[in-house]
Design a protein around this motif. Structure first.
Motif, PDB file in Angstrom:
ATOM      1  N   GLY A  95       0.827  -1.202   0.000  1.00 41.95           N
ATOM      2  CA  GLY A  95       0.000   0.000   0.000  1.00 41.95           C
ATOM      3  C   GLY A  95       0.861   1.252   0.000  1.00 41.95           C
ATOM      4  O   GLY A  95       0.630   2.185  -0.764  1.00 41.95           O
ATOM      5  N   ASP A  96       1.850   1.257   0.860  1.00 43.33           N
ATOM      6  CA  ASP A  96       2.737   2.407   1.034  1.00 43.33           C
ATOM      7  C   ASP A  96       3.529   2.707  -0.243  1.00 43.33           C
ATOM      8  O   ASP A  96       3.569   3.842  -0.711  1.00 43.33           O
ATOM      9  CB  ASP A  96       3.697   2.067   2.178  1.00 43.33           C
ATOM     10  N   ALA A  97       4.116   1.670  -0.836  1.00 46.15           N
ATOM     11  CA  ALA A  97       5.013   1.884  -1.972  1.00 46.15           C
ATOM     12  C   ALA A  97       4.274   1.967  -3.298  1.00 46.15           C
ATOM     13  O   ALA A  97       4.695   2.695  -4.197  1.00 46.15           O
ATOM     14  CB  ALA A  97       6.046   0.760  -2.052  1.00 46.15           C
ATOM     15  N   LEU A  98       3.178   1.206  -3.425  1.00 45.57           N
ATOM     16  CA  LEU A  98       2.572   1.072  -4.753  1.00 45.57           C
ATOM     17  C   LEU A  98       1.282   1.865  -4.907  1.00 45.57           C
ATOM     18  O   LEU A  98       0.827   2.106  -6.009  1.00 45.57           O
ATOM     19  CB  LEU A  98       2.293  -0.406  -5.047  1.00 45.57           C
ATOM     20  N   SER A  99       0.696   2.274  -3.781  1.00 54.02           N
ATOM     21  CA  SER A  99      -0.549   3.032  -3.888  1.00 54.02           C
ATOM     22  C   SER A  99      -0.261   4.496  -3.591  1.00 54.02           C
ATOM     23  O   SER A  99       0.038   5.285  -4.484  1.00 54.02           O
ATOM     24  CB  SER A  99      -1.591   2.453  -2.930  1.00 54.02           C
ATOM     25  N   ILE A 100      -0.246   4.863  -2.333  1.00 52.83           N
ATOM     26  CA  ILE A 100      -0.073   6.285  -1.998  1.00 52.83           C
ATOM     27  C   ILE A 100       1.310   6.803  -2.394  1.00 52.83           C
ATOM     28  O   ILE A 100       1.474   7.959  -2.732  1.00 52.83           O
ATOM     29  CB  ILE A 100      -0.366   6.525  -0.495  1.00 52.83           C
ATOM     30  N   TYR A 132      -8.493  -4.255   0.354  1.00 52.19           N
ATOM     31  CA  TYR A 132      -7.673  -4.746  -0.761  1.00 52.19           C
ATOM     32  C   TYR A 132      -6.582  -3.731  -1.099  1.00 52.19           C
ATOM     33  O   TYR A 132      -6.761  -2.536  -0.918  1.00 52.19           O
ATOM     34  CB  TYR A 132      -8.529  -5.067  -1.998  1.00 52.19           C
ATOM     35  N   SER A 133      -5.454  -4.224  -1.546  1.00 47.97           N
ATOM     36  CA  SER A 133      -4.295  -3.367  -1.842  1.00 47.97           C
ATOM     37  C   SER A 133      -4.038  -3.370  -3.347  1.00 47.97           C
ATOM     38  O   SER A 133      -4.691  -4.122  -4.081  1.00 47.97           O
ATOM     39  CB  SER A 133      -3.066  -3.894  -1.103  1.00 47.97           C
ATOM     40  N   PRO A 134      -3.096  -2.574  -3.818  1.00 50.01           N
ATOM     41  CA  PRO A 134      -2.821  -2.571  -5.271  1.00 50.01           C
ATOM     42  C   PRO A 134      -2.204  -3.862  -5.779  1.00 50.01           C
ATOM     43  O   PRO A 134      -2.019  -4.004  -6.982  1.00 50.01           O
ATOM     44  CB  PRO A 134      -1.871  -1.384  -5.462  1.00 50.01           C
ATOM     45  N   THR A 135      -1.881  -4.789  -4.869  1.00 49.23           N
ATOM     46  CA  THR A 135      -1.401  -6.086  -5.365  1.00 49.23           C
ATOM     47  C   THR A 135      -2.408  -7.214  -5.080  1.00 49.23           C
ATOM     48  O   THR A 135      -2.129  -8.366  -5.381  1.00 49.23           O
ATOM     49  CB  THR A 135      -0.023  -6.451  -4.758  1.00 49.23           C
ATOM     50  N   PRO A 153      -4.293  -6.192 -10.359  1.00 47.52           N
ATOM     51  CA  PRO A 153      -3.191  -5.822  -9.463  1.00 47.52           C
ATOM     52  C   PRO A 153      -1.948  -5.371 -10.232  1.00 47.52           C
ATOM     53  O   PRO A 153      -1.780  -5.686 -11.408  1.00 47.52           O
ATOM     54  CB  PRO A 153      -2.902  -7.124  -8.715  1.00 47.52           C
ATOM     55  N   PHE A 154      -1.109  -4.619  -9.544  1.00 42.81           N
ATOM     56  CA  PHE A 154       0.229  -4.328 -10.063  1.00 42.81           C
ATOM     57  C   PHE A 154       1.082  -5.572  -9.945  1.00 42.81           C
ATOM     58  O   PHE A 154       0.947  -6.334  -8.986  1.00 42.81           O
ATOM     59  CB  PHE A 154       0.922  -3.274  -9.179  1.00 42.81           C
TER      60      PHE A 154
END
Lengths: 335, 620
Positions: A95-100, A132-135, A153-154
């Motif tokens: 979440g930290d690295a790939l979303s925000i 849910y997260s970007p992955t 997802p990424f």
């Protein structure tokens, strides 16, 4: 060469991740690895953003900063540009690295600044209790996707390669030695490095990586990338990665392809096309998935290049002084 | 006919044309030669946000106003005495400001039907008598420029672009500026472009000669040199002075400077200036966005450098979370907000003082930040050093407020004696500050100086002082994470008291009150200094007694402000916003103030201040 032990690198803070969290084994790997480098704790900095993974710096007996969501690479970049004497690690989550923080991640990689980014990918938001997260995979049922996630997802490795990363690797929390090897290689790399670590969140996404990391499935579903070696895997070494006309590479039975169709891996290729094709072999950790160093190439490191420009300016103009600063302006004098 | 030469004590000239006409360059050059001549001066460039808005339209008009005088002046002037208009749109957009009986010099070639239409004129103002109150000089500048440049080999389309140099030559003659200075400057500026150089030179010469020989003008004018304090001067814009102040703060503190920033109007020139100054231990980092810019600056500060970020209002919005982190970590950070008209994208190239409350309150939680404002373009130098001093010493983010008016405006600056600038001591700790129960030492990052409440700071690389800090609330002194409710209140209070305590470390406010016998105080802050001071002068010339106080420190306020406010019955607060300082003053000191505001994207005129006070006196 400073002699230290694992204990020296552990802070006095009680570790507060959930019991059974994959983060524990990553912390252990890092604390075991650090003595190998022979560096001073005082010259080592761990920087994080927000999330479960972001608590990491509190547990390292080094300098450390727990910053804000997604921004750790920016903080680390400013530090790296001004303090080349330091070993700087960024600890982040999906979440930290790939979303925000997606924008900062891709630019930190493109810039090739001397920071080592550990991306704990558990495919879920843990600290905010299970969105849910970007992955996260399509169909994932979470609190914020009760009818299943409908987003692609990424693939963090593909993303990093697309962002011109010079070092990209993947590991998982069930194999300490492999994690340490990936981190070792990242540390030795000049410039920015991304190590994606599949990390189990046993509370909100338990078993997400079981298909590939559990002891009985590893041999069949982990594709270990090793430079200058044929990519062969499977319990009986009967599977391989072979060249493919349409997709670049494919998974095949060794018996069905010719000897020279099997890919001999090379992470040092200037062109990231092969690494990218390999990164696309699996769309998630459910089928044979490559781990190891995808890309490891030498390019100009941003901080070094910036310092070279500064040195060049000093060589040409001399070290600037206050008198010189004002003296260089077009002036007139009133007597 | 012999041309007379009249002596004037001051003159305000405005050059106006299309964005592509080179009016900023022309104005800049005229300013430089006036500076070298020894005039006091003040400038006000006013241009659209578009690089090249449709040619010939009002939207595309770019103007540069310069006020030159033989005495000390404070503003770029209320109304131009001379307007140079290169096309109908420039005339239409600017003629309303021209002084009664003002001189109007127009490029008559551009007053064709098409251009008149584009500017929205239904009849030609040159022939319809609408300009009869002005002294109008119609000069076919395009034709004359084309004729002059015939031999240069420049294509007519390119040669035509030299017409601003024709105008510059004419004005140089008209105001008796040294011909040679600008001649040499053109040579240098265009040294690499032979044909452009040649056509600019001949256009400039032709304009100058035209003034001398055309027998059109009855007079040329001289504005004599001003009586300046002895010393060495330069003409400087606010952004340039800010950049130099940042460099100076780095040198005075012996810290490397890292500017982490993202391009934004009207702040980008600070980045441009600093990018040239690598040999002064300055690094510039053009980040992927505003947030990364301030993040990198804060990271550099954490490592013991001076982290600086430059921006305008929209960027401050984005940076606020990181500024809050710097408040919580208690790390030095210099945030420079070159204010522009908002909200949102607003008027990017126009000035406003709309960010005072943003600087004061624009973060979540109790998040106090010192605020410093620059008063004039050259004062940006001192203000930047002062803001950096507070940031470094108190380990806090500091917001420096300048604005578009200061950023692009210029004035002569008496260069300071650099040996008298005070050193700044970052005072990093190198020894443990706490004894553990087993007798060993360790470092507690939030142990404070009992008087100033400044925390101990140790930078990475210091052996034995390894520690962790973060945005989570910290246990008092120790710095480890604490969720204890009373500890939180204590930390919030300590951080707040630290900022309030800076009051003891800033100069007392000094009121300009020559009569010491007035009930009226004009209270301004930042860039309104010139207009308010000039307004006060006008009032005093009319025997109306007023006092003037211009605030540089807005958080905390100077210690004696409360006492000063109590001495005046009427406190008028002019601001280029809807009354933000008024609110702060009224809330803090419970005094009633009169808010006098203007939000038009342009600074106050001295006459507006004068008129407001005169009306107020009349009504009472």
């Amino acid at each position: 060469m400073t002699v230290t032990t694992r204990k020296d690198w552990a802070s006095d803070q009680e570790v507060k991740w959930c019991p059974g969290c994959g983060d524990y084994s990553i912390l252990a790997a890092v604390q075991l690895l650090m003595p190998e480098f022979g560096i001073e704790r005082s010259n080592t900095v761990f920087i994080s953003g927000i999330g479960c993974a972001a608590r990491f710096p509190y547990y390292m007996n080094t300098y450390g900063v727990h910053s804000i969501h997604g921004r750790a690479p920016t903080f680390a970049t400013g530090l790296a540009l001004t303090r080349p004497d330091l070993d700087i690690w960024v600890v982040s989550g999906d979440g930290d690295a790939l979303s925000i923080g997606g924008n900062h991640l891709i630019h930190a990689l493109r810039r090739n600044v001397n920071i080592k980014i550990l991306l704990f990918n558990n495919q879920i938001y843990g600290l905010t209790k299970g969105q849910y997260s970007p992955t996260s995979e399509i169909g994932k049922v979470t609190k914020s996707s009760p009818f299943g996630s409908i987003l692609s997802p990424f693939n963090p490795i593909s993303l990093a390669l697309g962002a011109e990363a010079t070092f990209v690797a993947r590991s998982h929390d069930m194999d300490r030695n492999h994690m340490m090897e990936m981190m070792r290689r990242a540390h030795d790399h000049k410039g920015s490095a991304l190590v994606e670590i599949y990390q189990n969140c046993n509370v909100f996404n338990d078993g997400a990586f079981n298909e590939i990391t559990s002891k009985d499935k590893r041999a069949d579903n982990l594709i270990n990338l090793l430079d200058n070696e044929k990519i062969i895997f499977g319990q009986n070494n009967d599977k391989c990665v072979a060249y493919d006309r349409e997709n670049g590479v494919k998974i095949a039975d060794v018996s069905s392809v010719g000897e020279d169709e099997i890919v001999v891996y090379n992470s040092k290729l200037d062109n990231p096309a092969l690494a990218f094709a390999i990164s696309r072999l699996a769309s998630g950790p459910y089928s044979p998935t490559p781990v190891g160093v995808f890309r490891d190439v030498q390019k100009s490191e941003y901080g070094e290049a910036l310092r070279a420009q500064s040195q060049d300016a000093v060589d040409k103009k001399g070290r600037g002084t206050l008198e010189g600063l004002l003296g260089s302006l077009p002036t007139w004098t009133v007597d | 006919m012999t041309v007379k030469n009249e002596t004037l004590d001051r003159i305000v000239i405005r050059f106006a044309g299309d964005s592509g006409d080179g009016m900023q360059l022309t104005g800049d050059r005229f300013t430089e030669s006036s500076a070298l001549f020894g005039n006091d001066l003040s400038t006000f460039p006013n241009f659209p946000a578009e690089i090249r808005a449709p040619a010939g339209t009002i939207a595309g008009v770019s103007a540069f106003q310069v006020h030159i005088a033989d005495h000390d002046i404070l503003t770029p002037g209320d109304a131009p005495n001379v307007l140079v208009a290169m096309n109908p749109a420039a005339l239409k957009a600017n003629v309303g400001d021209l002084d009664q009986d003002g001189m109007l010099i127009v490029n008559s070639d551009s007053f064709d039907e098409r251009s008149l239409n584009k500017a929205g004129y239904s009849s030609n103002p040159l022939t319809d008598d609408s300009l009869k109150n002005y002294r109008v000089y119609e000069i076919p500048m395009t034709t004359l420029t084309l004729e002059a440049t015939k031999e240069t080999g420049a294509k007519p389309r390119d040669a035509e672009r030299s017409k601003n140099f024709f105008a510059l030559g004419l004005i140089t003659w008209m105001f008796n500026r040294p011909f040679e200075d600008t001649f040499e400057w053109i040579k240098k500026k265009f040294a690499n472009r032979e044909i452009v150089l040649e056509s600019n030179l001949v256009a400039y010469k032709a304009g100058h000669a035209f003034g001398e020989t055309a027998e059109l003008f009855g007079s040329s004018y001289t504005v004599g040199p001003a009586h300046f304090t002895k010393g060495t001067y330069t003409n400087i814009t606010g952004n340039h002075a800010t950049a130099l102040g940042i460099v100076a703060a780095g040198l005075l503190s012996d810290m490397e400077v890292l500017l982490g920033t993202y391009p934004i109007t009207p702040a980008s020139d600070i980045l441009h200036e600093l990018s040239k100054l690598r040999h002064y231990n300055v690094k510039t980092f053009q980040a992927e966005d505003e947030i990364a810019g301030v993040g990198a600056a804060l990271g550099a500060s954490y490592g013991g450098s001076l982290g600086v970020t430059t921006t305008s209002g929209p960027g401050v919005d984005l940076k606020s979370e990181t500024v809050g982190l710097a408040v919580s970590l208690e790390l030095p950070l210099l945030v420079i907000d070159v204010q522009r008209a908002g909200p949102s994208t607003g008027l990017p190239t126009k000035t406003e003082q709309g960010d005072l409350l943003l600087a004061m309150y624009g973060r979540h939680g109790e998040s106090p930040v010192p605020i410093v404002a620059a008063l004039t373009p050259s004062d940006c130098f001192n203000a930047a050093i002062e803001a950096a001093r507070i940031a470094i010493k108190y380990r806090t983010p500091v917001i420096l407020l300048t604005d578009g008016y200061l950023a692009n405006g210029s004035e002569p600056w008496l260069l300071p004696d650099t040996s008298k600038l005070e050193k700044i001591d970052p005072n990093f700790k190198t020894e443990p500050n706490h004894v553990n129960s087993d007798g060993t030492g360790s470092f507690y990052p939030y142990i404070r100086d009992p008087k100033t409440l400044i925390r101990d700071m140790a930078i990475p690389g210091t052996p034995g002082l390894e520690h962790r800090i973060g945005g989570l609330e910290k246990a008092n002194e120790i710095g480890s994470v604490s969720y204890d409710s009373l500890n939180h209140e204590l930390m919030v209070t300590l951080r707040n008291k630290k900022i309030e305590g800076i009051q003891d470390d800033i100069p007392l406010a000094e009121v300009d009150d020559p009569s010491s016998d007035t009930d009226i105080l004009l209270l301004g802050w930042g860039s309104t200094y010139g207009a308010i001071a000039a307004g006060a002068r006008r009032l005093r010339a009319l025997d109306k007694k007023v006092a003037h106080l211009q605030l540089r420190h807005l958080n905390p306020f100077p210690k004696n402000l409360e006492e000063i406010l109590s001495t005046y019955e009427t406190v008028i607060v002019p601001e280029i916003n809807l009354g933000q300082l008024s609110k702060l003053i009224a809330a803090k000191y419970l005094v009633s103030v009169q808010s006098f505001t203007k939000v038009q994207g342009v600074p106050f005129k001295a006459a507006e201040i004068e008129r407001y006070v005169l009306n107020m006196i009349k009504e009472n």
